[in-house]
Write a protein that holds these residues in place. Structure first.
Motif, PDB file in Angstrom:
ATOM      1  N   UNK A 177     -21.467  54.321 -36.776  1.00 56.69           N
ATOM      2  CA  UNK A 177     -20.174  54.871 -37.198  1.00 56.69           C
ATOM      3  C   UNK A 177     -19.941  55.483 -38.621  1.00 56.69           C
ATOM      4  N   UNK A 178     -20.644  54.454 -39.487  1.00 54.16           N
ATOM      5  CA  UNK A 178     -20.365  55.315 -40.717  1.00 54.16           C
ATOM      6  C   UNK A 178     -21.315  56.312 -41.224  1.00 54.16           C
ATOM      7  N   UNK A 179     -22.548  56.631 -40.363  1.00 55.66           N
ATOM      8  CA  UNK A 179     -23.270  57.767 -40.759  1.00 55.66           C
ATOM      9  C   UNK A 179     -22.141  58.904 -39.955  1.00 55.66           C
ATOM     10  N   UNK A 189     -26.139  63.185 -42.524  1.00 53.89           N
ATOM     11  CA  UNK A 189     -25.626  61.640 -42.296  1.00 53.89           C
ATOM     12  C   UNK A 189     -26.522  60.713 -42.243  1.00 53.89           C
ATOM     13  N   UNK A 190     -27.732  61.083 -41.980  1.00 47.36           N
ATOM     14  CA  UNK A 190     -29.110  60.209 -41.882  1.00 47.36           C
ATOM     15  C   UNK A 190     -28.996  59.319 -43.553  1.00 47.36           C
ATOM     16  N   UNK A 224     -36.178  50.896 -38.492  1.00 37.16           N
ATOM     17  CA  UNK A 224     -34.963  51.417 -38.127  1.00 37.16           C
ATOM     18  C   UNK A 224     -34.131  52.067 -39.270  1.00 37.16           C
ATOM     19  N   UNK A 225     -34.178  51.569 -40.286  1.00 42.83           N
ATOM     20  CA  UNK A 225     -33.523  51.751 -41.626  1.00 42.83           C
ATOM     21  C   UNK A 225     -34.227  51.669 -42.945  1.00 42.83           C
ATOM     22  N   UNK A 233     -30.826  54.921 -45.277  1.00 41.30           N
ATOM     23  CA  UNK A 233     -31.177  55.907 -44.442  1.00 41.30           C
ATOM     24  C   UNK A 233     -31.526  55.567 -43.020  1.00 41.30           C
ATOM     25  N   UNK A 234     -31.160  56.157 -42.105  1.00 40.54           N
ATOM     26  CA  UNK A 234     -31.362  55.881 -40.735  1.00 40.54           C
ATOM     27  C   UNK A 234     -32.595  56.565 -40.205  1.00 40.54           C
TER      28      UNK A 234
END
Ligand code: SF4
Lengths: 250, 478
Positions: A177-179, A189-190, A224-225, A233-234
Motif C-alpha cells: 500500500x505504501x508503495x 514506487x518500487x 522479497x525486499x 526496495x520491493x
C-alpha cells in the motif's frame, strides 16, 4: 541539526508552491479544475480558499483531538501521523499522510477533530476552509465528487488493517500500500522511503517494533525486499502481493 | 552515514598492489587517516548531549536498526612510550583503574538506554592506553555490565577484541580473557631491535611477545594482530628485517605497519625523541618497502592503508568479497554498525553524527558524576558530508569508486558535483595512481599504497589542493 540523508527525490523536493493562478503540484484538487478546463478566474475563486501554513517541525501538533473542526488540509511536504490516546494513556496510531494526501477528512461529519495530528518531519500544509469549500462544491460537481472520493478512501485506509491478520500479512500489505501511495510520475514506487519511525509503523500495524524489524529481515533474506535504514526496495512484488492478499482483498 | 553501507558481493581488488618508492617519494604529503570523514578537527562544541540523544533516537527509528559496536577506552599505561600519540595517562597506581572502572560502569548504564533493546552488539573493542592495565577480573566486570545493559549477539561472527601490551600480561591472563569471550587480540610490538626499544622507551623481549601470541592462539582466539612501526629512531633495515622475520614466523593473522609521525608539539612524549636519530624520508621509504616485500613474500595480503592479513583471515576474505568496512577501530568485517564509544576521549558514530567524550579525565568524570552524558563535542553530518564519507569509505576499502552506484544512491550527477575533485585527481591520473573510466574511479596497483592521497581529493574541508601540503595536523601519508 542535519536531516536524514535524502536519497530519494520525493523526500527532498517540497511541492512546487504554485502562485495566484496555479495550484501547488501536490494539490489534490487542482486536477479537478484543470480537467474541467475552468478558466483562471474560476481557479482563482477556488484558490482564495487556500492558505499555506507551516512549516511544522518534527513533533509539533497540527491539531489535537477535540479541537474545533473548521478546515481540511492537503499535505504539501512531509509526513503527518494521526493518533488517539487510549484510556490507559497508550498511543494508538491511526494513519500516515503523505504529500498530496488530505488530513482532517474524518472530522467532516463532526464539529471537532476526533484524533490528534502530528508532524513526523518538516510539514507544509494547504489549509482549505471547509465551509467555503462546501459552498464552492455546490457549484462545482467535480469538487464534490473529489471530496466524496477522498472521504471514502480515508475510511478504507483506517479499516484496512483492522481484520484478524498475521504479522507477515500486515507487513506485506503495508509495504504494497505504501508503495502505491509513494508512486509518482518521476519516482517508481518500487523504491521509496518510509518517513515514519519503526515504532509508529509497529504501532499502526499493532505489532512490536522488534517484530517489524524481524519480519523485514526475513523478507530481506528471502529476497522479497531490500532495506537500508528507512529506504525500501520491493524486489518481488508478486510474492509480497500473495502474502498480503488476505488483507488487500477487502 | 553510508560509510557503513550494505554488503556488495562482487570480487574486487584483483589487482595486486605494487610498491613504487619513486612515486611515494613524489607524494610526501601529510594527510588524515580517514578513520572518519569529516575528520575530528571538524567536531565542534555546539554539539552536545541533546544532539546526541536526537541522533540515537533517530538511529532506533530505522526499519532494521543497525547493530551496535562498543568501544571502551582504557587510558592508563605503566610507562610512556616516546612515540605515543594516544590519549593516555602514565601511572603505576592500580587503584586508579578501580575508580575508572566504577565510572565506566556508570557510563554504560547511562548510555545503553538510548538504544532500542533489540539492537545486537556485534563488535566490542577495548583500546588504550593499555586495556590490560585492568585485570581480567575488571575487564570481565565491564563485559558483564555491557552484556546486561546491551544485547550481545550470539553470532559466531561477532568480534570481541582487545589491545594488549605484551609486557604486562601472562599467558594465564590471556586464557582468562578468552574465557570472557574476547576472541581477537591486538599486540603492540613496533620493533624488536634493542637500540630502537631503548630509544622509544619500550623494552619488550621477543620471548615475552611470542609467548603471548602463542597463548592467544592456544586459547582459541580467532585472530591475533601485531602492530609494527617504521620510521622510529635508530631503526635500521637489518634490525627491521629481523623483526619482520620473527613476527612472520609467529604467523599472526593480521599485521599493521604504521608510519611513525613525529609531531612533538602535539604529543609531548615525542619530545624525548631526538630528531637526529630519526630516519630520513629515503630511509622511511626503504623500511616500508622492506615490510611490504617481506610480508607479501610471506603470503600476507595487503588490505589497505597500513594493514595486511593472511588470505584465510576474515579481513582478507571480506576484502575479496568487497564487504570490507572501516571505522575508528580500523578495518572491520562488520557492515553498518552504530559505534558507541565509552570512556575518556572515546568517539561515537551514531546515525549521521560523530561525537566525542572529554579528552581530559576530569571532564569525563565530572559529567558522569553530575549524571550527564559525557559528550563534549561532535557534529551532525549533512548531505555533502555523508556523500563524501561514502566515497572515501569505498576508496579505503575497495580501492575504487562506483560512480553509477553513487549517482543512483544520492541522485547527483557525479562529474558536475565533483568537478573540483576531478581536477585534483587529474594530477594523480598523470602519475598513474588513478584510472578514471565512465563508470569507475580506480586506484591502480601503484595507487593502492596512496589511498589517503586519493581520498584527500574528495575531502571538502581541505579546500585548496595544496593548502594541506605541509599541515602538521596530520601524520605523514608515507
Ligand atoms: S604506545 Fe600504547 S602503551 Fe605506549 S604509552 Fe602509548 S598508549 Fe601506552
Amino acid at each position: 541539526m542535519s536531516s536524514y540523508t535524502p536519497s530519494s527525490r520525493a523526500a527532498r523536493v517540497a511541492a512546487n508552491d504554485g502562485d495566484d493562478l496555479h495550484f501547488c503540484s501536490t494539490c489534490t484538487f487542482s486536477s479537478v479544475c484543470s480537467e474541467r478546463g475552468y478558466d483562471k478566474s474560476r481557479l482563482r475563486d477556488l484558490h482564495v480558499l487556500v492558505e499555506h501554513i507551516g512549516p511544522f517541525r518534527e513533533g509539533q501538533h497540527i491539531f489535537r483531538e477535540g479541537d474545533r473542526f473548521n478546515s481540511i488540509a492537503g499535505v504539501r511536504a512531509g509526513t503527518v501521523k494521526t493518533y488517539i490516546t487510549d484510556r490507559n494513556g497508550r498511543e494508538q496510531v491511526l494513519g500516515f499522510f503523505l504529500p498530496g494526501e488530505v488530513i482532517g477528512l474524518n472530522a467532516i461529519s463532526q464539529s471537532r477533530y476526533p484524533c490528534n495530528a502530528i508532524a513526523l518531519d518538516e510539514v507544509l500544509l494547504c489549509n482549505f476552509s471547509f465551509s467555503k469549500m462546501s459552498e464552492l462544491a455546490a457549484s462545482m460537481p467535480g469538487l464534490q465528487q473529489q471530496l466524496f472520493r477522498l472521504m471514502s478512501e480515508d475510511i478504507g485506509k483506517a479499516t484496512l488493517l483492522a481484520g484478524d491478520h498475521t504479522a507477515d500479512e500486515r507487513m506485506a500489505a503495508f509495504l504494497i500500500l505504501m508503495s502505491r501511495r509513494y508512486a509518482s510520475p518521476d519516482m517508481p514506487a518500487r523504491r521509496f522511503r518510509l518517513t515514519m519511525p519503526r515504532t509508529d509503523i509497529a504501532n499502526f500495524l499493532r505489532l512490536a517494533a522488534e517484530t517489524v524489524s524481524r519480519i523485514l529481515k526475513r523478507f530481506q533474506t528471502d529476497g522479497l525486499v531490500r532495506v537500508e535504514r528507512r529506504d525500501v526496495e520491493l524486489l518481488d512484488t508478486t510474492r509480497l502481493m500473495e502474502i498480503a492478499s488476505n488483507v488487500l482483498r477487502n | 552515514m553510508h560509510a557503513r553501507k550494505e554488503h556488495c558481493i562482487l570480487p574486487r581488488m584483483t589487482t595486486t598492489p605494487v610498491f613504487d618508492a619513486e612515486l611515494l617519494r613524489r607524494h610526501p604529503q601529510y594527510g588524515p587517516r580517514y578513520t572518519s570523514y569529516p575528520t575530528a578537527p571538524q567536531f565542534h562544541e555546539a554539539f552536545g548531549e541533546r544532539e546526541l540523544r536526537l541522533h540515537a533516537e533517530r538511529s532506533n527509528a530505522d526499519l532494521i536498526p543497525r547493530p551496535i559496536s562498543l568501544y571502551v577506552h582504557v587510558p592508563y599505561c605503566f610507562s610512556p612510550c616516546f612515540y605515543c600519540g594516544c590519549n593516555r595517562i602514565i601511572t603505576r597506581d592500580l587503584q586508579k583503574g578501580e575508580f575508572y572502572l566504577e565510572r565506566l560502569l556508570r557510563e554504560i548504564s547511562m548510555v545503553a538506554p538510548l538504544f532500542a533493546r533489540d539492537r545486537e552488539v556485534m563488535q566490542v573493542h577495548f583500546g588504550g592506553g593499555t586495556p590490560n592495565f585492568l585485570s581480567p577480573t575488571q575487564l570481565g566486570q565491564i563485559l558483564d555490565s555491557m552484556g546486561r545493559h546491551f544485547h550481545f549477539s550470539d553470532s559466531p561472527t561477532r568480534d570481541f577484541s582487545i589491545e594488549i601490551d605484551p609486557r604486562h600480561v601472562s599467558p594465564g591472563d590471556i586464557a582468562k580473557l578468552a574465557q570472557l569471550g574476547l576472541n581477537r587480540a591486538s599486540l603492540g610490538v613496533q620493533d624488536f631491535n634493542p637500540d630502537v626499544q631503548q630509544a622509544v622507551n619500550r623494552v619488550q623481549s621477543i620471548e615475552q611477545t611470542l609467548a603471548v601470541i602463542d597463548a592467544c592462539h592456544d586459547s582459541g582466539m580467532r585472530s591475533v594482530n601485531v602492530d609494527l612501526i617504521y620510521g622510529l629512531p635508530q631503526q635500521t633495515l637489518e634490525g627491521f628485517a629481523e623483526t619482520l622475520a620473527t613476527i612472520i614466523k609467529a604467523q599472526p593473522g593480521r599485521l599493521a605497519i604504521y608510519g611513525y609521525a613525529h609531531m612533538p608539539s602535539l604529543f609531548r612524549a615525542q619530545k624525548q625523541i631526538s630528531e637526529e636519530q630519526l630516519p630520513d624520508t629515503e630511509m622511511r621509504l626503504a623500511l616500508l618497502a622492506l615490510a611490504v616485500e617481506r610480508l607479501t613474500g610471506a603470503g600476507y595480503q595487503y588490505i589497505g592503508m597500513d594493514h595486511f592479513a593472511l588470505p584465510d583471515d576474515d579481513l582478507a576474505i571480506a576484502q575479496t568479497a568487497g564487504s570490507l568496512q572501516r571505522n575508528f577501530m580500523g578495518y572491520t568485517t562488520h557492515a553498518a554498525c552504530d559505534l558507541v564509544g565509552l570512556g575518556v576521549s572515546a568517539i561515537s558514530h551514531i546515525d549521521e553524527s560523530y561525537s566525542q567524550n572529554p579528552r581530559d579525565l576530569a571532564g569525563w568524570e565530572v559529567a558522569l558524576d553530575e549524571g550527564r552524558l559525557p559528550v563534549f563535542r561532535g557534529m551532525s553530518l549533512d548531505f555533502d558530508d555523508t556523500l563524501r564519507a561514502d566515497i572515501i569509505q569505498q576508496l579505503m576499502c575497495q580501492a575504487e569508486i562506483d560512480i553509477e552506484e553513487i549517482e543512483r544512491r544520492y541522485e547527483i550527477d557525479f562529474n558536475s558535483y565533483f568537478s573540483g575533485a576531478r581536477e585534483r585527481l587529474a594530477k594523480l591520473v598523470e602519475d598513474g595512481l588513478v584510472e578514471i573510466t565512465a563508470t569507475h574511479i580506480v586506484a591502480t596497483s601503484k595507487g593502492r599504497y596512496l589511498l589517503r592521497i586519493i581520498a584527500m581529493c574528495f575531502d571538502n574541508y581541505l579546500t585548496s589542493p595544496n593548502s594541506h601540503g605541509d599541515s602538521p595536523r596530520f601524520s605523514k601519508a608515507v
